[in-house]
Design a protein around this motif. Structure first.
Motif, PDB file in Angstrom:
ATOM      1  N   VAL A  30     124.464 -51.284  56.209  1.00 56.28           N
ATOM      2  CA  VAL A  30     123.284 -52.256  56.563  1.00 56.28           C
ATOM      3  C   VAL A  30     122.188 -51.940  57.106  1.00 56.28           C
ATOM      4  O   VAL A  30     121.075 -52.868  57.198  1.00 56.28           O
ATOM      5  CB  VAL A  30     124.185 -53.235  57.382  1.00 56.28           C
ATOM      6  N   HIS A  31     121.831 -50.291  57.216  1.00 49.38           N
ATOM      7  CA  HIS A  31     120.784 -50.058  57.785  1.00 49.38           C
ATOM      8  C   HIS A  31     120.206 -48.666  56.895  1.00 49.38           C
ATOM      9  O   HIS A  31     120.932 -48.024  56.866  1.00 49.38           O
ATOM     10  CB  HIS A  31     120.921 -49.662  59.469  1.00 49.38           C
ATOM     11  N   ARG A  32     119.023 -48.315  56.708  1.00 52.05           N
ATOM     12  CA  ARG A  32     118.643 -47.208  55.923  1.00 52.05           C
ATOM     13  C   ARG A  32     118.260 -46.342  57.121  1.00 52.05           C
ATOM     14  O   ARG A  32     118.293 -45.144  56.960  1.00 52.05           O
ATOM     15  CB  ARG A  32     117.440 -47.153  55.304  1.00 52.05           C
ATOM     16  N   PHE A  33     117.936 -46.606  58.012  1.00 55.73           N
ATOM     17  CA  PHE A  33     117.531 -45.615  59.269  1.00 55.73           C
ATOM     18  C   PHE A  33     117.837 -46.560  60.672  1.00 55.73           C
ATOM     19  O   PHE A  33     117.423 -47.244  60.906  1.00 55.73           O
ATOM     20  CB  PHE A  33     115.437 -44.940  59.109  1.00 55.73           C
ATOM     21  N   ILE A  34     117.798 -45.299  61.928  1.00 56.35           N
ATOM     22  CA  ILE A  34     117.727 -46.168  62.915  1.00 56.35           C
ATOM     23  C   ILE A  34     116.608 -44.976  63.723  1.00 56.35           C
ATOM     24  O   ILE A  34     116.631 -44.214  63.877  1.00 56.35           O
ATOM     25  CB  ILE A  34     119.645 -45.747  63.584  1.00 56.35           C
ATOM     26  N   VAL A  35     115.291 -45.465  64.733  1.00 58.78           N
ATOM     27  CA  VAL A  35     114.520 -45.116  65.318  1.00 58.78           C
ATOM     28  C   VAL A  35     115.290 -45.792  67.086  1.00 58.78           C
ATOM     29  O   VAL A  35     115.525 -46.448  67.458  1.00 58.78           O
ATOM     30  CB  VAL A  35     113.690 -45.141  65.760  1.00 58.78           C
ATOM     31  N   PHE A  36     115.772 -44.052  67.338  1.00 55.93           N
ATOM     32  CA  PHE A  36     116.273 -44.207  69.100  1.00 55.93           C
ATOM     33  C   PHE A  36     115.051 -43.661  70.003  1.00 55.93           C
ATOM     34  O   PHE A  36     113.630 -42.766  69.993  1.00 55.93           O
ATOM     35  CB  PHE A  36     117.509 -43.159  69.092  1.00 55.93           C
ATOM     36  N   LYS A  37     115.285 -43.705  70.897  1.00 61.91           N
ATOM     37  CA  LYS A  37     113.992 -43.821  72.204  1.00 61.91           C
ATOM     38  C   LYS A  37     114.650 -43.676  73.382  1.00 61.91           C
ATOM     39  O   LYS A  37     115.787 -44.454  74.230  1.00 61.91           O
ATOM     40  CB  LYS A  37     113.011 -44.721  72.395  1.00 61.91           C
ATOM     41  N   ILE A  38     114.036 -42.424  74.704  1.00 64.88           N
ATOM     42  CA  ILE A  38     114.887 -42.152  75.336  1.00 64.88           C
ATOM     43  C   ILE A  38     113.793 -43.197  76.757  1.00 64.88           C
ATOM     44  O   ILE A  38     112.549 -42.636  76.856  1.00 64.88           O
ATOM     45  CB  ILE A  38     114.770 -40.938  75.556  1.00 64.88           C
ATOM     46  N   ALA A  62     105.567 -45.084  58.706  1.00 60.11           N
ATOM     47  CA  ALA A  62     104.729 -45.732  59.649  1.00 60.11           C
ATOM     48  C   ALA A  62     105.731 -46.503  60.855  1.00 60.11           C
ATOM     49  O   ALA A  62     105.030 -46.990  61.813  1.00 60.11           O
ATOM     50  CB  ALA A  62     104.785 -47.107  58.844  1.00 60.11           C
ATOM     51  N   SER A  63     106.382 -46.769  61.032  1.00 63.71           N
ATOM     52  CA  SER A  63     107.091 -47.322  62.573  1.00 63.71           C
ATOM     53  C   SER A  63     107.081 -45.504  63.990  1.00 63.71           C
ATOM     54  O   SER A  63     107.585 -46.585  64.340  1.00 63.71           O
ATOM     55  CB  SER A  63     108.631 -47.796  62.203  1.00 63.71           C
ATOM     56  N   LEU A  64     107.173 -44.692  63.315  1.00 65.60           N
ATOM     57  CA  LEU A  64     107.278 -43.754  64.899  1.00 65.60           C
ATOM     58  C   LEU A  64     105.670 -43.956  65.151  1.00 65.60           C
ATOM     59  O   LEU A  64     104.810 -44.187  64.508  1.00 65.60           O
ATOM     60  CB  LEU A  64     107.354 -42.132  64.027  1.00 65.60           C
ATOM     61  N   PRO A  65     105.806 -43.860  66.283  1.00 65.97           N
ATOM     62  CA  PRO A  65     104.517 -43.774  67.047  1.00 65.97           C
ATOM     63  C   PRO A  65     103.849 -42.477  67.727  1.00 65.97           C
ATOM     64  O   PRO A  65     104.066 -41.619  67.435  1.00 65.97           O
ATOM     65  CB  PRO A  65     104.639 -43.883  68.497  1.00 65.97           C
ATOM     66  N   PRO A  66     102.061 -42.936  67.328  1.00 70.42           N
ATOM     67  CA  PRO A  66     101.699 -41.453  67.222  1.00 70.42           C
ATOM     68  C   PRO A  66     101.380 -40.829  68.505  1.00 70.42           C
ATOM     69  O   PRO A  66     101.000 -39.141  69.135  1.00 70.42           O
ATOM     70  CB  PRO A  66      99.848 -41.922  67.357  1.00 70.42           C
ATOM     71  N   ASP A  67     102.121 -41.196  69.498  1.00 74.37           N
ATOM     72  CA  ASP A  67     102.119 -40.701  70.920  1.00 74.37           C
ATOM     73  C   ASP A  67     103.273 -40.673  71.948  1.00 74.37           C
ATOM     74  O   ASP A  67     102.692 -40.536  72.617  1.00 74.37           O
ATOM     75  CB  ASP A  67     100.399 -41.105  71.841  1.00 74.37           C
ATOM     76  N   ASP A  68     104.501 -40.325  71.163  1.00 77.40           N
ATOM     77  CA  ASP A  68     105.525 -40.274  71.249  1.00 77.40           C
ATOM     78  C   ASP A  68     106.229 -39.863  70.730  1.00 77.40           C
ATOM     79  O   ASP A  68     106.709 -39.802  69.988  1.00 77.40           O
ATOM     80  CB  ASP A  68     105.702 -41.915  72.446  1.00 77.40           C
ATOM     81  N   CYS A  69     107.696 -39.076  71.739  1.00 78.95           N
ATOM     82  CA  CYS A  69     108.780 -38.704  70.674  1.00 78.95           C
ATOM     83  C   CYS A  69     109.742 -39.510  70.688  1.00 78.95           C
ATOM     84  O   CYS A  69     110.128 -40.700  71.022  1.00 78.95           O
ATOM     85  CB  CYS A  69     109.443 -37.968  72.216  1.00 78.95           C
ATOM     86  N   ARG A  70     110.164 -39.677  69.499  1.00 79.83           N
ATOM     87  CA  ARG A  70     111.232 -40.564  68.938  1.00 79.83           C
ATOM     88  C   ARG A  70     113.147 -39.338  67.727  1.00 79.83           C
ATOM     89  O   ARG A  70     112.286 -37.921  67.931  1.00 79.83           O
ATOM     90  CB  ARG A  70     111.177 -40.989  67.695  1.00 79.83           C
ATOM     91  N   TYR A  71     113.808 -40.005  68.167  1.00 79.80           N
ATOM     92  CA  TYR A  71     114.949 -39.266  67.014  1.00 79.80           C
ATOM     93  C   TYR A  71     115.456 -41.283  66.401  1.00 79.80           C
ATOM     94  O   TYR A  71     115.058 -41.871  66.754  1.00 79.80           O
ATOM     95  CB  TYR A  71     115.563 -39.782  68.673  1.00 79.80           C
ATOM     96  N   VAL A  72     115.914 -39.989  64.772  1.00 78.39           N
ATOM     97  CA  VAL A  72     115.667 -40.839  64.236  1.00 78.39           C
ATOM     98  C   VAL A  72     117.201 -40.132  63.192  1.00 78.39           C
ATOM     99  O   VAL A  72     117.552 -38.987  63.024  1.00 78.39           O
ATOM    100  CB  VAL A  72     114.519 -40.543  62.793  1.00 78.39           C
ATOM    101  N   VAL A  73     117.821 -41.103  62.624  1.00 77.44           N
ATOM    102  CA  VAL A  73     119.277 -40.803  61.949  1.00 77.44           C
ATOM    103  C   VAL A  73     118.534 -41.453  60.699  1.00 77.44           C
ATOM    104  O   VAL A  73     117.998 -43.201  60.581  1.00 77.44           O
ATOM    105  CB  VAL A  73     120.263 -41.368  62.274  1.00 77.44           C
ATOM    106  N   PHE A  74     118.899 -40.894  59.321  1.00 80.13           N
ATOM    107  CA  PHE A  74     118.204 -41.783  58.507  1.00 80.13           C
ATOM    108  C   PHE A  74     119.016 -41.087  57.390  1.00 80.13           C
ATOM    109  O   PHE A  74     119.937 -39.955  57.013  1.00 80.13           O
ATOM    110  CB  PHE A  74     116.760 -40.388  57.539  1.00 80.13           C
ATOM    111  N   ASP A  75     119.730 -41.967  56.660  1.00 83.10           N
ATOM    112  CA  ASP A  75     120.667 -41.878  55.163  1.00 83.10           C
ATOM    113  C   ASP A  75     119.688 -41.998  53.256  1.00 83.10           C
ATOM    114  O   ASP A  75     119.156 -43.321  53.560  1.00 83.10           O
ATOM    115  CB  ASP A  75     121.257 -43.549  55.153  1.00 83.10           C
ATOM    116  N   PHE A  76     120.317 -41.066  53.428  1.00 74.40           N
ATOM    117  CA  PHE A  76     118.922 -40.981  52.665  1.00 74.40           C
ATOM    118  C   PHE A  76     120.000 -41.060  51.334  1.00 74.40           C
ATOM    119  O   PHE A  76     120.978 -39.820  50.851  1.00 74.40           O
ATOM    120  CB  PHE A  76     118.560 -39.591  52.142  1.00 74.40           C
ATOM    121  N   ASP A  77     120.091 -42.016  50.216  1.00 73.94           N
ATOM    122  CA  ASP A  77     120.860 -41.804  49.126  1.00 73.94           C
ATOM    123  C   ASP A  77     119.866 -40.964  47.801  1.00 73.94           C
ATOM    124  O   ASP A  77     118.828 -40.408  47.708  1.00 73.94           O
ATOM    125  CB  ASP A  77     120.803 -43.270  48.784  1.00 73.94           C
TER     126      ASP A  77
END
Length: 101
Positions: A30-38, A62-77
């Motif tokens: 149901v999700h293509r990706f999930i962006v996590f933050k601390i 486009a959803s990733l911030p230009p000035d902060d870190c993030r962790y992502v899981v991406f489901d690639f078909d």
């Protein structure tokens, strides 16, 4: 507050939403990706954004911030050379050049 799972080696906590969102992505697609933050103050890993099944890498970028870190899981078909449909989940660490020590 949602129940959180403590990561033994880091002292960080992972919220139930993180686990639930990942399992929905992995098993229900149901999700293509999930962006996590601390959240440094609470030492919680939380879900920042969830991409729907129709979204792709461009929407993720486009959803990733230009000035902060993030962790992502991406489901690639993808389709193999044998014309077999496959899916792989990638873990991505987003760190910008603007982050200072």
């Amino acid at each position: 507050m949602a129940m959180a799972f403590k990561m033994a080696t880091t002292g960080m906590w992972v919220t139930d939403e993180c686990k639930t969102s990942f399992m929905e992505m992995k098993w229900k697609k149901v999700h293509r990706f999930i962006v996590f933050k601390i959240d440094e103050a609470s030492r919680l890993v939380t879900v920042d954004k969830v991409g729907g099944p129709g979204e792709g890498y461009d929407e993720l970028a486009a959803s990733l911030p230009p000035d902060d870190c993030r962790y992502v899981v991406f489901d690639f078909d993808f389709v193999t050379t044998d014309n077999c449909k496959k899916s792989k989940i990638f873990f991505i660490v987003w760190v910008t050049k603007r982050i200072e020590d």
